[in-house]
Design a protein around this motif. Sequence first.
Motif, PDB file in Angstrom:
ATOM      1  N   SER A   4      -3.300  -1.554  -7.447  1.00 34.27           N
ATOM      2  CA  SER A   4      -4.693  -1.314  -7.049  1.00 34.27           C
ATOM      3  C   SER A   4      -4.773  -0.810  -5.620  1.00 34.27           C
ATOM      4  N   LEU A   5      -5.940  -0.256  -5.278  1.00 30.71           N
ATOM      5  CA  LEU A   5      -6.186   0.160  -3.898  1.00 30.71           C
ATOM      6  C   LEU A   5      -6.159  -1.038  -2.960  1.00 30.71           C
ATOM      7  N   LYS A   6      -6.594  -2.187  -3.452  1.00 26.74           N
ATOM      8  CA  LYS A   6      -6.567  -3.393  -2.625  1.00 26.74           C
ATOM      9  C   LYS A   6      -5.129  -3.749  -2.255  1.00 26.74           C
ATOM     10  N   GLN A   7      -4.212  -3.626  -3.208  1.00 27.16           N
ATOM     11  CA  GLN A   7      -2.815  -3.906  -2.907  1.00 27.16           C
ATOM     12  C   GLN A   7      -2.254  -2.899  -1.902  1.00 27.16           C
ATOM     13  N   LEU A   8      -2.668  -1.643  -2.019  1.00 24.57           N
ATOM     14  CA  LEU A   8      -2.260  -0.641  -1.036  1.00 24.57           C
ATOM     15  C   LEU A   8      -2.783  -0.983   0.352  1.00 24.57           C
ATOM     16  N   ALA A   9      -4.045  -1.447   0.409  1.00 26.66           N
ATOM     17  CA  ALA A   9      -4.643  -1.812   1.695  1.00 26.66           C
ATOM     18  C   ALA A   9      -3.915  -3.004   2.310  1.00 26.66           C
ATOM     19  N   VAL A  10      -3.532  -3.970   1.476  1.00 28.95           N
ATOM     20  CA  VAL A  10      -2.772  -5.125   1.968  1.00 28.95           C
ATOM     21  C   VAL A  10      -1.419  -4.665   2.496  1.00 28.95           C
ATOM     22  N   PHE A  11      -0.732  -3.834   1.736  1.00 29.23           N
ATOM     23  CA  PHE A  11       0.560  -3.302   2.175  1.00 29.23           C
ATOM     24  C   PHE A  11       0.425  -2.592   3.523  1.00 29.23           C
ATOM     25  N   ASP A  12      -0.591  -1.736   3.665  1.00 31.57           N
ATOM     26  CA  ASP A  12      -0.783  -0.976   4.898  1.00 31.57           C
ATOM     27  C   ASP A  12      -1.081  -1.902   6.077  1.00 31.57           C
ATOM     28  N   ALA A  13      -1.899  -2.914   5.861  1.00 33.24           N
ATOM     29  CA  ALA A  13      -2.245  -3.850   6.935  1.00 33.24           C
ATOM     30  C   ALA A  13      -1.025  -4.649   7.386  1.00 33.24           C
ATOM     31  N   VAL A  14      -0.208  -5.116   6.432  1.00 35.12           N
ATOM     32  CA  VAL A  14       1.003  -5.865   6.782  1.00 35.12           C
ATOM     33  C   VAL A  14       1.987  -4.960   7.524  1.00 35.12           C
ATOM     34  N   ALA A  15       2.101  -3.706   7.078  1.00 34.78           N
ATOM     35  CA  ALA A  15       2.978  -2.753   7.750  1.00 34.78           C
ATOM     36  C   ALA A  15       2.515  -2.502   9.177  1.00 34.78           C
ATOM     37  N   ASN A  16       1.210  -2.454   9.377  1.00 38.38           N
ATOM     38  CA  ASN A  16       0.646  -2.213  10.706  1.00 38.38           C
ATOM     39  C   ASN A  16       0.823  -3.414  11.614  1.00 38.38           C
ATOM     40  N   GLN A  17       0.602  -4.612  11.085  1.00 40.51           N
ATOM     41  CA  GLN A  17       0.631  -5.827  11.898  1.00 40.51           C
ATOM     42  C   GLN A  17       2.020  -6.481  11.949  1.00 40.51           C
ATOM     43  N   GLU A  18       2.878  -6.147  10.995  1.00 41.71           N
ATOM     44  CA  GLU A  18       4.209  -6.766  10.863  1.00 41.71           C
ATOM     45  C   GLU A  18       4.103  -8.284  10.718  1.00 41.71           C
ATOM     46  N   SER A  19       3.007  -8.716  10.132  1.00 43.69           N
ATOM     47  CA  SER A  19       2.746 -10.154   9.977  1.00 43.69           C
ATOM     48  C   SER A  19       1.712 -10.362   8.885  1.00 43.69           C
ATOM     49  N   VAL A  20       1.972 -11.312   7.992  1.00 47.36           N
ATOM     50  CA  VAL A  20       1.020 -11.623   6.926  1.00 47.36           C
ATOM     51  C   VAL A  20      -0.237 -12.252   7.512  1.00 47.36           C
ATOM     52  N   SER A  21      -0.067 -13.173   8.454  1.00 49.70           N
ATOM     53  CA  SER A  21      -1.228 -13.862   9.032  1.00 49.70           C
ATOM     54  C   SER A  21      -2.129 -12.888   9.797  1.00 49.70           C
ATOM     55  N   ALA A  22      -1.514 -11.981  10.566  1.00 49.30           N
ATOM     56  CA  ALA A  22      -2.315 -11.001  11.312  1.00 49.30           C
ATOM     57  C   ALA A  22      -3.016 -10.036  10.360  1.00 49.30           C
ATOM     58  N   ALA A  23      -2.325  -9.643   9.286  1.00 49.82           N
ATOM     59  CA  ALA A  23      -2.941  -8.770   8.292  1.00 49.82           C
ATOM     60  C   ALA A  23      -4.110  -9.465   7.605  1.00 49.82           C
ATOM     61  N   ALA A  24      -3.966 -10.764   7.351  1.00 41.55           N
ATOM     62  CA  ALA A  24      -5.050 -11.529   6.728  1.00 41.55           C
ATOM     63  C   ALA A  24      -6.290 -11.522   7.612  1.00 41.55           C
ATOM     64  N   ARG A  25      -6.087 -11.674   8.927  1.00 41.27           N
ATOM     65  CA  ARG A  25      -7.237 -11.637   9.850  1.00 41.27           C
ATOM     66  C   ARG A  25      -7.881 -10.260   9.857  1.00 41.27           C
ATOM     67  N   GLN A  26      -7.052  -9.212   9.827  1.00 42.89           N
ATOM     68  CA  GLN A  26      -7.582  -7.850   9.831  1.00 42.89           C
ATOM     69  C   GLN A  26      -8.418  -7.573   8.584  1.00 42.89           C
ATOM     70  N   LEU A  27      -7.974  -8.106   7.440  1.00 47.17           N
ATOM     71  CA  LEU A  27      -8.636  -7.832   6.165  1.00 47.17           C
ATOM     72  C   LEU A  27      -9.687  -8.870   5.794  1.00 47.17           C
ATOM     73  N   SER A  28      -9.840  -9.891   6.645  1.00 48.63           N
ATOM     74  CA  SER A  28     -10.765 -11.002   6.360  1.00 48.63           C
ATOM     75  C   SER A  28     -10.407 -11.663   5.028  1.00 48.63           C
ATOM     76  N   MET A  29      -9.124 -11.902   4.829  1.00 55.29           N
ATOM     77  CA  MET A  29      -8.618 -12.573   3.638  1.00 55.29           C
ATOM     78  C   MET A  29      -7.839 -13.815   4.079  1.00 55.29           C
ATOM     79  N   THR A  30      -7.567 -14.706   3.141  1.00 51.21           N
ATOM     80  CA  THR A  30      -6.715 -15.846   3.448  1.00 51.21           C
ATOM     81  C   THR A  30      -5.261 -15.386   3.466  1.00 51.21           C
ATOM     82  N   GLN A  31      -4.436 -16.110   4.192  1.00 53.19           N
ATOM     83  CA  GLN A  31      -3.031 -15.754   4.287  1.00 53.19           C
ATOM     84  C   GLN A  31      -2.347 -15.827   2.921  1.00 53.19           C
ATOM     85  N   SER A  32      -2.720 -16.840   2.131  1.00 53.71           N
ATOM     86  CA  SER A  32      -2.112 -16.983   0.802  1.00 53.71           C
ATOM     87  C   SER A  32      -2.496 -15.822  -0.111  1.00 53.71           C
ATOM     88  N   ALA A  33      -3.744 -15.332   0.018  1.00 55.97           N
ATOM     89  CA  ALA A  33      -4.190 -14.206  -0.810  1.00 55.97           C
ATOM     90  C   ALA A  33      -3.424 -12.932  -0.453  1.00 55.97           C
TER      91      ALA A  33
END
Length: 314
Positions: A4-33
């Motif tokens: 999905s596009l959502k999975q692409l957006a998650v991948f891009d955010a993690v690649a940008n932040q190099e961190s799941v927790s930072a990507a979660a903050r950027q996307l306004s999602m929980t770290q587990s999600a």
Amino acid sequence: MKFSLKQLAVFDAVANQESVSAAARQLSMTQSAVSMSLSQFENVLDRPLFIRQGNRLTLSHWGRWLRPKAKRLLQDAEHIQMGLHDQRMISGNFSLYASQTAAEHILPKLISQVDSDFPELRISIKVENTEHVIQCLLNHQCDMGIVEGRNDDSRINQKKLIDDHLVVFTNPHHPFANSESVNLAQLEQANWVLREVGSGTRRIFDGAIHGLIDNIKVWKVYESVPVLKSMVENGFYLGCLPYLDVAKEVENGQLVILPTPEFDMKRSLSFVWRKDSGDNPLRDCILAEARRLMINNERVKDEAKVNLLQLSQK
């Protein structure tokens, strides 16, 4: 479609932040999600997209291959979502990183023109030196940059915006201020205040003195152009900056340009963007607006020359 596009957006955010927790903050999602979405995405592709190093995630070979393609898909999705207002209005968000000279002398007029013609196009700006602009492009941190001088990275497209040249300058009280010509021996003995290594200005200056001056006395190094100019204005130093950066102070008599005929310091300001970023109507719009701005500036200059000639003939 297996992802999905959502999975692409998650991948891009993690690649940008190099961190799941930072990507979660950027996307306004929980770290587990975010972790679950990324894991599902990798499972669907059957490829590891990241190399885990403690809490840090760096792109694997497959992740580096995928990232520009994911960027293009996300940009296309954003354009579709934002749409075109009455088939004429360009809309969306666009990030532009620029060197200091471009940020001060080019961007204000360009952004004002774009805001007037395309009010739904939102341009975010960040000022960096040339080396950092290129690195940010390669790291997918911005959509386009404006840099000084030539870029030889094969991954980058470059389009010239305007020609400029660097000048050596000092204050009116410096011993060299009234010289008809300043020779290499004098320049070698002087104390210099220069831009930092990595800036386009410093790269061109270093190239100009290469083979001519062995050991130049760099007294201070500054990233800030106003601080550099102030240092030269208030002390017995020489500086080197683009003419655009010192033109006002020279006109006001605060600074003096020194004749240095042995230096060749011509350069240009250019737009740069990743070759693999694909088509982007927002980028095309900004390039077209910049071209129109440059044409208008040349027309104004030509009209001013004609007016001065007519006045001189009266």
